[in-house]
Design a protein around this motif. Sequence first.
Motif, mmCIF file in Angstrom:
data_model
loop_
_atom_site.group_PDB
_atom_site.id
_atom_site.type_symbol
_atom_site.label_atom_id
_atom_site.label_comp_id
_atom_site.label_asym_id
_atom_site.label_seq_id
_atom_site.Cartn_x
_atom_site.Cartn_y
_atom_site.Cartn_z
ATOM 1 N N ILE A 220 17.796 11.880 -1.856
ATOM 2 C CA ILE A 220 17.223 10.541 -1.727
ATOM 3 C C ILE A 220 15.818 10.627 -1.135
ATOM 4 C CG2 ILE A 220 17.455 8.323 -0.567
ATOM 5 C CD1 ILE A 220 20.477 8.645 -0.760
ATOM 6 N N ALA A 221 15.624 11.532 -0.136
ATOM 7 C CA ALA A 221 14.296 11.696 0.457
ATOM 8 C C ALA A 221 13.277 12.174 -0.564
ATOM 9 C CB ALA A 221 14.374 12.676 1.629
ATOM 10 N N VAL A 222 13.690 13.103 -1.426
ATOM 11 C CA VAL A 222 12.789 13.585 -2.476
ATOM 12 C C VAL A 222 12.424 12.456 -3.428
ATOM 13 C CG1 VAL A 222 12.630 15.134 -4.459
ATOM 14 C CG2 VAL A 222 13.577 15.963 -2.307
ATOM 15 N N ILE A 223 13.420 11.644 -3.790
ATOM 16 C CA ILE A 223 13.139 10.514 -4.695
ATOM 17 C C ILE A 223 12.189 9.528 -4.038
ATOM 18 C CG2 ILE A 223 14.185 8.553 -5.883
ATOM 19 C CD1 ILE A 223 16.705 10.264 -6.244
ATOM 20 N N VAL A 224 12.424 9.225 -2.758
ATOM 21 C CA VAL A 224 11.568 8.252 -2.060
ATOM 22 C C VAL A 224 10.146 8.779 -1.921
ATOM 23 C CG1 VAL A 224 11.188 7.080 0.137
ATOM 24 C CG2 VAL A 224 13.487 7.164 -0.861
ATOM 25 N N ILE A 225 10.007 10.071 -1.534
ATOM 26 C CA ILE A 225 8.649 10.608 -1.380
ATOM 27 C C ILE A 225 7.935 10.685 -2.714
ATOM 28 C CG2 ILE A 225 9.245 13.048 -1.596
ATOM 29 C CD1 ILE A 225 7.235 13.619 0.631
ATOM 30 N N SER A 226 8.677 10.909 -3.788
ATOM 31 C CA SER A 226 8.054 10.901 -5.116
ATOM 32 C C SER A 226 7.552 9.510 -5.450
ATOM 33 C CB SER A 226 9.064 11.381 -6.160
ATOM 34 O OG SER A 226 9.504 12.693 -5.879
ATOM 35 N N LEU A 227 8.373 8.498 -5.147
ATOM 36 C CA LEU A 227 7.929 7.123 -5.390
ATOM 37 C C LEU A 227 6.734 6.770 -4.519
ATOM 38 C CD1 LEU A 227 11.404 5.314 -5.615
ATOM 39 C CD2 LEU A 227 9.874 5.943 -7.496
ATOM 40 N N GLU A 228 6.747 7.243 -3.264
ATOM 41 C CA GLU A 228 5.600 6.984 -2.389
ATOM 42 C C GLU A 228 4.324 7.619 -2.926
ATOM 43 O OE1 GLU A 228 8.006 6.590 1.881
ATOM 44 O OE2 GLU A 228 6.907 8.432 1.377
ATOM 45 N N MET A 229 4.452 8.841 -3.419
ATOM 46 C CA MET A 229 3.279 9.518 -3.972
ATOM 47 C C MET A 229 2.768 8.807 -5.221
ATOM 48 S SD MET A 229 4.412 13.516 -3.437
ATOM 49 C CE MET A 229 2.896 14.118 -4.185
ATOM 50 N N LEU A 230 3.691 8.354 -6.077
ATOM 51 C CA LEU A 230 3.268 7.615 -7.262
ATOM 52 C C LEU A 230 2.590 6.310 -6.879
ATOM 53 C CD1 LEU A 230 6.367 8.187 -9.596
ATOM 54 C CD2 LEU A 230 4.103 9.214 -9.807
ATOM 55 N N TRP A 231 3.174 5.644 -5.893
ATOM 56 C CA TRP A 231 2.563 4.386 -5.451
ATOM 57 C C TRP A 231 1.186 4.617 -4.834
ATOM 58 C CZ3 TRP A 231 3.105 -0.621 -6.067
ATOM 59 C CH2 TRP A 231 2.483 -1.499 -5.182
ATOM 60 N N SER A 232 1.036 5.673 -4.025
ATOM 61 C CA SER A 232 -0.244 5.990 -3.406
ATOM 62 C C SER A 232 -1.287 6.338 -4.456
ATOM 63 C CB SER A 232 -0.067 7.151 -2.420
ATOM 64 O OG SER A 232 -1.310 7.537 -1.868
ATOM 65 N N ARG A 233 -0.891 7.098 -5.481
ATOM 66 C CA ARG A 233 -1.834 7.457 -6.545
ATOM 67 C C ARG A 233 -2.263 6.226 -7.327
ATOM 68 N NH1 ARG A 233 0.039 12.263 -10.277
ATOM 69 N NH2 ARG A 233 -0.053 13.232 -8.186
ATOM 70 N N LYS A 234 -1.336 5.309 -7.550
ATOM 71 C CA LYS A 234 -1.684 4.107 -8.281
ATOM 72 C C LYS A 234 -2.670 3.254 -7.492
ATOM 73 C CE LYS A 234 0.393 0.036 -10.418
ATOM 74 N NZ LYS A 234 1.653 -0.699 -10.698
ATOM 75 N N VAL A 235 -2.449 3.133 -6.196
ATOM 76 C CA VAL A 235 -3.357 2.342 -5.355
ATOM 77 C C VAL A 235 -4.741 2.978 -5.310
ATOM 78 C CG1 VAL A 235 -3.777 1.562 -2.997
ATOM 79 C CG2 VAL A 235 -1.486 1.388 -3.981
ATOM 80 N N THR A 236 -4.801 4.305 -5.214
ATOM 81 C CA THR A 236 -6.090 5.012 -5.187
ATOM 82 C C THR A 236 -6.859 4.811 -6.483
ATOM 83 O OG1 THR A 236 -5.131 6.655 -3.701
ATOM 84 C CG2 THR A 236 -7.174 7.244 -4.815
ATOM 85 N N ASN A 237 -6.150 4.905 -7.596
ATOM 86 C CA ASN A 237 -6.813 4.704 -8.893
ATOM 87 C C ASN A 237 -7.335 3.290 -9.035
ATOM 88 O OD1 ASN A 237 -6.285 7.341 -9.609
ATOM 89 N ND2 ASN A 237 -4.347 6.831 -10.665
ATOM 90 N N ASN A 238 -6.569 2.333 -8.530
ATOM 91 C CA ASN A 238 -7.041 0.936 -8.616
ATOM 92 C C ASN A 238 -8.302 0.729 -7.791
ATOM 93 O OD1 ASN A 238 -4.989 0.223 -10.319
ATOM 94 N ND2 ASN A 238 -3.631 -0.466 -8.659
ATOM 95 N N ARG A 239 -8.387 1.405 -6.654
ATOM 96 C CA ARG A 239 -9.574 1.278 -5.829
ATOM 97 C C ARG A 239 -10.801 1.903 -6.503
ATOM 98 N NH1 ARG A 239 -7.241 2.691 0.243
ATOM 99 N NH2 ARG A 239 -6.008 0.754 0.489
ATOM 100 N N LYS A 240 -10.614 3.019 -7.183
ATOM 101 C CA LYS A 240 -11.738 3.681 -7.842
ATOM 102 C C LYS A 240 -12.255 2.864 -9.034
ATOM 103 C CE LYS A 240 -10.547 8.432 -6.597
ATOM 104 N NZ LYS A 240 -10.175 9.762 -7.108
ATOM 105 N N ARG A 241 -11.370 2.102 -9.627
ATOM 106 C CA ARG A 241 -11.792 1.330 -10.798
ATOM 107 C C ARG A 241 -12.599 0.085 -10.418
ATOM 108 N NH1 ARG A 241 -6.127 1.496 -14.235
ATOM 109 N NH2 ARG A 241 -6.201 3.740 -14.751
ATOM 110 N N LYS A 242 -12.531 -0.318 -9.186
ATOM 111 C CA LYS A 242 -13.276 -1.500 -8.765
ATOM 112 C C LYS A 242 -14.795 -1.215 -8.813
ATOM 113 C CE LYS A 242 -9.766 -3.634 -5.849
ATOM 114 N NZ LYS A 242 -9.426 -4.089 -4.484
ATOM 115 N N VAL A 243 -15.611 -2.168 -9.377
ATOM 116 C CA VAL A 243 -17.076 -2.028 -9.502
ATOM 117 C C VAL A 243 -17.744 -3.034 -8.586
ATOM 118 C CG1 VAL A 243 -19.057 -2.134 -11.028
ATOM 119 C CG2 VAL A 243 -16.851 -1.273 -11.865
ATOM 120 N N VAL A 244 -18.712 -2.571 -7.810
ATOM 121 C CA VAL A 244 -19.425 -3.438 -6.880
ATOM 122 C C VAL A 244 -20.737 -3.894 -7.554
ATOM 123 C CG1 VAL A 244 -20.508 -3.607 -4.617
ATOM 124 C CG2 VAL A 244 -18.446 -2.197 -4.934
#
Length: 557
Positions: A528-552
């Motif tokens: 369960i810990a492996v599954i949760v950390i995998s989901l956390e990593m996927l969520w973190s990567r998605k948030v990072t990508n969304n931040r990089k796509r933002k244009v100022v």
Amino acid sequence: MKALDSAIMEEFQMASQISEEEWEAIRPTKNERRKYLLEKIQKYLSDYGTCDNCTKWTIEAGETWGREYQMLDEATNAELLAVGTWRPSDGPNMIDALFPHVAHGFRRKLLPLVTFHNPPWQILKTNSTGDVVEYGGIVFNIIKELSKNLNFTFNVATVKPQSLLNASTLQSPKGDTDSSANFNGNSYITTYRVPHSILEMVHNKSAALGACAFTVTEENQRVINFTDPISIQAYTFLAARPRELSRALLFISPFRGDTWLCLSATIISMGPVLFYIHKLSPVYEYKGVRCKGGLATIQNCIWYMYGALLQQGGMHLPYADSARIIVGSWWLVVLVIGTTYCGNLVAYLTFPKIEVPMTTIDDVLAHKEMVSWSYAKNTLFEARLHNSVDKSFNIIFKDAKNIWDRKAMMGEIKSGKHVYIDWKIKLQYMIKEHFIDSGECSFALGVEEFCEEQIALIVAPDTPYLHKINEEIKKLHQVGLIQKWLSDYLPKKDKCWKKKRTIEVNNHTVNLDDMQGSFFVLFIGFLIAVIVISLEMLWSRKVTNNRKRKVVHQFVT
């Protein structure tokens, strides 16, 4: 006067040799003196008397017992034996018993018996030519005692059990015959049916006694007669010995499923309760205490309650008294739950849990969807099932399974899929044979005993010797000889001979089987810990990508 004179002279000589005290102790009584005088008078009349010496009577007694079974020209007529004489002068002079059969029984008459091989009741040992050289078994132990006590000898005619018939078939010559070649007849022939020739010989008085065990029934008593029962056999059933249950989930055994559900619901509900009491308490605002972090989030409150349940506590404690009361109450509950769990867990580690055994017929019927059953054929139990009005017996009779292969039946019983009903002693033999062959204790007997069957010897319907035979059988029961003989032929006790259905535990050491559940929990937690950390990593990567796509975009006025 001569007899009195002789008595006085003898007493005087004896009294003169001892003291008065000794004479008072040993002097003859009135009865002894009377007897002495009468003997002297009788002797004198016999030697010197002249009156009535010509009068003499002969005393004769009839000898009748067992003569109907002797090879004589007039066997049915009684023979008169001269047992003594009587004269007026000297009275009776007996040379034999006045009632010869009361004193000497059958007077060593040779009585014909008939039997067949049916261990353990009748055991016939033969030599290389097939001749019977020794008779044994429970029945012949009884016969030998009867021959001693009733004073007769016997010769035995044997028959082969080619056709086993009920006594009632004497009234129906075209009655059905039944072979004993089925699996439960190979070792033990039923006592409910015996060879037809034995019944004819006893019924026609060609044999004085049927030296074979036979089941007592009212129907059979119309044709032959039975002695008092020599044994009463009860039926029970053979089932698989309860096995130890898997210990993979031993750690959850101390509590039942509903207890675990209530405990889980309590942990989940107590977290929000603590959170809202902690949040809504005005103490923090009144005293200016910051209410951030720690128990300020509902997730931390749930984890705090879970940690308290495992007696680990937490980093943060509530400041408000209301929240502290909730936490203190929860600690008391945790104390009771933890103590109860630990105590029961030690008990389960020490005493392994086994399957719920089937001990009664009702238990068997309750498992009829998973267990089949069969019973011994051509027995009193089968006859009673056929005529029974009991609902349980009707179900047993209707849904019984026919299995002709004994090996296959034993395999199904061992696997817990079948139950076999028969005499208790027969089932004990089956358990013993299986233990000798395999060295395993795979079977157990039912606790409930039912359908008692009386076993007796058979005699002619109008035999005059039945009451004497019954008296001797009763004496054998009273002194315990019949029970002792029966025990001698039963299987000897071994490690399978246990009335208790629980598994004995001596100095049990905790092993991997006991602890495997803990490793399962650890593995599941890791997964369960492996599954949760995998989901956390996927969520973190998605948030990072969304931040990089933002244009100022530059704001230009």
